[in-house]
Motif scaffolding. Sequence first.
Motif, PDB file in Angstrom:
ATOM      1  N   THR A  97       0.815  -1.219   0.000  1.00  0.00           N
ATOM      2  CA  THR A  97       0.000   0.000   0.000  1.00  0.00           C
ATOM      3  C   THR A  97       0.850   1.271   0.000  1.00  0.00           C
ATOM      4  N   GLU A 133      -4.992  10.953  -6.714  1.00  0.00           N
ATOM      5  CA  GLU A 133      -6.298  10.348  -6.956  1.00  0.00           C
ATOM      6  C   GLU A 133      -6.144   8.941  -7.540  1.00  0.00           C
ATOM      7  N   TYR A 134      -5.223   8.803  -8.484  1.00  0.00           N
ATOM      8  CA  TYR A 134      -4.974   7.483  -9.067  1.00  0.00           C
ATOM      9  C   TYR A 134      -4.524   6.502  -7.982  1.00  0.00           C
ATOM     10  N   ARG A 136      -4.983   6.715  -4.653  1.00  0.00           N
ATOM     11  CA  ARG A 136      -6.093   6.454  -3.721  1.00  0.00           C
ATOM     12  C   ARG A 136      -7.071   5.444  -4.301  1.00  0.00           C
ATOM     13  N   ASP A 137      -7.458   5.632  -5.549  1.00  0.00           N
ATOM     14  CA  ASP A 137      -8.435   4.751  -6.184  1.00  0.00           C
ATOM     15  C   ASP A 137      -7.876   3.356  -6.453  1.00  0.00           C
ATOM     16  N   SER A 138      -6.550   3.215  -6.379  1.00  0.00           N
ATOM     17  CA  SER A 138      -5.904   1.917  -6.591  1.00  0.00           C
ATOM     18  C   SER A 138      -5.609   1.207  -5.276  1.00  0.00           C
ATOM     19  N   GLY A 139      -6.057   1.787  -4.164  1.00  0.00           N
ATOM     20  CA  GLY A 139      -5.849   1.171  -2.865  1.00  0.00           C
ATOM     21  C   GLY A 139      -4.526   1.502  -2.217  1.00  0.00           C
ATOM     22  N   THR A 141      -2.203   3.821   0.036  1.00  0.00           N
ATOM     23  CA  THR A 141      -2.436   4.755   1.144  1.00  0.00           C
ATOM     24  C   THR A 141      -1.386   5.847   1.241  1.00  0.00           C
ATOM     25  N   CYS A 184      -2.202   9.594   0.604  1.00  0.00           N
ATOM     26  CA  CYS A 184      -3.129   9.732  -0.527  1.00  0.00           C
ATOM     27  C   CYS A 184      -4.545   9.944   0.000  1.00  0.00           C
ATOM     28  N   SER A 185      -4.705  10.959   0.805  1.00  0.00           N
ATOM     29  CA  SER A 185      -5.989  11.203   1.472  1.00  0.00           C
ATOM     30  C   SER A 185      -6.860  12.172   0.691  1.00  0.00           C
ATOM     31  N   ASP A 186      -8.160  12.114   0.947  1.00  0.00           N
ATOM     32  CA  ASP A 186      -9.099  13.045   0.320  1.00  0.00           C
ATOM     33  C   ASP A 186      -8.752  14.486   0.691  1.00  0.00           C
ATOM     34  N   ASP A 201     -13.489  16.508 -13.222  1.00  0.00           N
ATOM     35  CA  ASP A 201     -12.631  15.359 -13.498  1.00  0.00           C
ATOM     36  C   ASP A 201     -11.400  15.813 -14.268  1.00  0.00           C
TER      37      ASP A 201
END
Length: 277
Positions: A97, A133-134, A136-139, A141, A184-186, A201
């Motif tokens: 991760t 974003e990439y 984060r969306d890939s799991g 952290t 990789c947080s929001d 986007d």
Amino acid sequence: MIIVIDGTNRHLYTRLLDEMFALRARVFGARLGWEVDIRDGREIDQFDALDPAYVIGVNDDNKVVSCVRALQTTGPHMLSDVFPSILGGEPPLRSATIWESTRFCVDTEVLDRGKTRGSISYATCELMAASLEYARDSGITDIVTVIDPVMNRVLKRSDCAPYGYVGNTTPMGKVSAMAALLDCSDDRIMRTRQFAGIEGDIFVDPARAAALSDKRKMANGVKPADASSQPAVVERSRQTLLKEYCEDQIADASTLEELDAARKLNSILVEAKLLVS
């Protein structure tokens, strides 16, 4: 806009990858003076043979203006294999991760000054937000990234300051290098977007992705540069880089366990036909 190229679609985007490698040569070789391998005006290393993910920014003319590479830390990566001096004796990071982000650069010769869309500042923040974003969306952290002090200041000014560092700042070419940690947080993504005024986007839609591909160019009767020979050249390059990496690991093994592991890796790659014995 941003497009992600990885092992699943890289065969469709030889032109974009060629432009990306050329941009890396201009930035890391010519401008920063890093000791990188540049051939035919392109900077490619052994880690490009490991099917990393490339987050690439393109302008309205569909030209590459920014890029960054993402690679897993569970296998070979730059901090462990190229920049171990930065670690100062600490063991390299190894986690499914935690990914390594390297070769982050923007085209300062093409992009404008200021903060408007099409500027260096905007492209930098867009690339940072997209890579986060990439991830984060890939799991993923966390990201560990090898940067210079200038990029460190850019991150801080963009409200995207690293939450920590690994090892020490080390001389590297004309500048110094350090290993920074980013979550990789929001919240981090939101702050980066807000700083640059990025809305909506930032990744290309399917239609734009198709327009950027080599297949679209050939359908229109336009042949990508060296399209007939690029796949073979890329494959030979990957074979050579993997072979050199395995040979280095075998030669540098200091224990029987390390030697056995290096030989086992070589055998696996040969069996998978990724390497010629």
